[in-house]
Write an enzyme that holds these catalytic residues in place. Structure first.
Site: not given
Length: 368
Positions: A152-154, A156-157
């Site tokens: 997921g994008c969140y 990942t960061s």
């Protein structure tokens, strides 16, 4: 090499098309969309005119004609295509959440409201965060028919921001980790939604799904794996925020420091001890990521910002310690459509096929 994309008309799918159209090893794109079958993708996204000439076909044709298949579909829709690809030894890279939990069907069902339909596939899938699982991705590729669950994008960061502190053991053993993330509107997908309607989100910042966002268990699981504490997961509090920009995620992560690094005196600006500890932690982060092309640990005093990674696969990380010296504060910025979705999927493809990892992903961030 022929690359296929199922769900090419969505935001993540169209971003994959944009990236793969200039990939040196990709000779042709095969694209599908249930809603727009029979139409050229450039009719839907005119920015792709003269760059992507493919007409949208059915998904079965994509699987039949491709050397690698990407799926950019809603949660719960990818398993059938993963099974088809696996049976044909075609690598399958899923951008949805369907393969992010390996064989943990209980967690997936609890957070996504549906059970696995092909549970046997999940014992063979690999979580595709390259900086965390590169060797596992390579091993899966050697077996043939790799199934990769794109993160997921969140997560990942947040995972990339926290990983050095957790891996190197500088985080306090049982402290809660808090992550606040601000995301652009493309993270909600292309389907119309009142929350993303211009008058609803313009000139405003708002939290959503506080305490119950679906990415929370993914973040928690990543932390547990990194720290090797699966039986006693660390407590994680994650709050996402919607901000009125198209692209980008900025995460701020608060990690309690262990006692030999934490400085327990009352807060004092510019404490020499705190500054020395900050320089030490910054050095650890810099060394940890020194061989990672897409991770940029910023110089001390420079803050990560979503605008500085736009349209790139970079993750920018800045390191800070609060004035009491007890809390590590990490800011981590990615483009949610690239490193948070399509770019990371291409990075996984490069690893699977033995291409140079940054092939097709060397774009310099657009500053404005």
């Amino acid at each position: 090499m022929v690359a296929g994309i199922i769900g090419a008309a969505g935001y993540a799918g169209s971003e994959l098309c944009r990236l793969l159209a200039s990939h040196a090893e990709v000779t042709e794109l095969k694209l599908s969309s249930t809603s727009f079958e029979g139409q050229p993708l450039a009719d839907i996204y005119p920015n792709l005119l003269k760059c992507v000439n493919a007409v949208l076909v059915n998904a079965e044709q994509v699987v039949e004609d491709s050397d690698v298949v990407f799926a950019a579909l809603p949660a719960g829709a990818s398993e059938a295509y993963a099974k088809q690809c696996h049976s044909k030894n075609i690598p399958f890279i899923d951008i949805s959440a369907d393969f992010r939990f390996d064989d943990d069907g209980e967690t997936y069902a609890a957070w996504y409201g549906k059970p696995y339909t092909e549970p046997q596939l999940h014992s063979e899938s690999v979580y595709g965060l390259p900086e965390m699982n590169r060797q596992k991705i390579k091993d899966a590729a050697c077996k043939g028919g790799a199934i990769i669950g794109n993160p997921g994008c969140y997560p990942t960061s947040i995972t990339l921001g926290a990983m050095p502190a957790l891996k190197l053991g500088i985080a306090a053993g049982d402290g809660t980790i808090i992550a606040d993330s601000a995301s652009g509107i493309t993270g909600g997908g292309r389907e119309p939604n009142r929350s993303y309607h211009f008058p609803e989100c313009s000139d405003s910042v708002s939290p959503y799904k506080v305490g119950c966002h679906r990415h929370t268990p993914e973040i928690s699981r990543n932390f547990s794996i990194i720290e090797n504490r699966l039986l006693k997961p660390r407590h994680v509090i994650f709050t996402p925020h919607l901000v009125p920009m198209n692209r980008g995620i900025l995460s701020t992560i608060y990690i309690p420091l262990k006692s030999d690094i934490a400085h327990s005196t009352p807060p004092r600006p510019q404490s020499s001890t705190v500054q020395k500890n900050l320089e030490r932690v910054h050095g650890l982060y810099t060394d940890f990521y020194k061989n990672e092309y897409f991770i940029r640990v910023l110089p001390l005093g420079t803050y990560a910002a979503a605008s500085r990674v736009r349209q790139s696969n970079y993750c920018d990380i800045s390191v800070h310690i609060d004035q009491s010296g007890s809390m590590l504060i990490i800011t981590s910025a990615i483009d949610n459509m690239v490193k948070g979705a399509a770019g990371q999927a291409v990075q996984n493809m490069n690893i699977i096929f033995g291409f140079k990892e940054n092939t097709g992903l060397q774009a310099i961030p657009a500053a404005f």
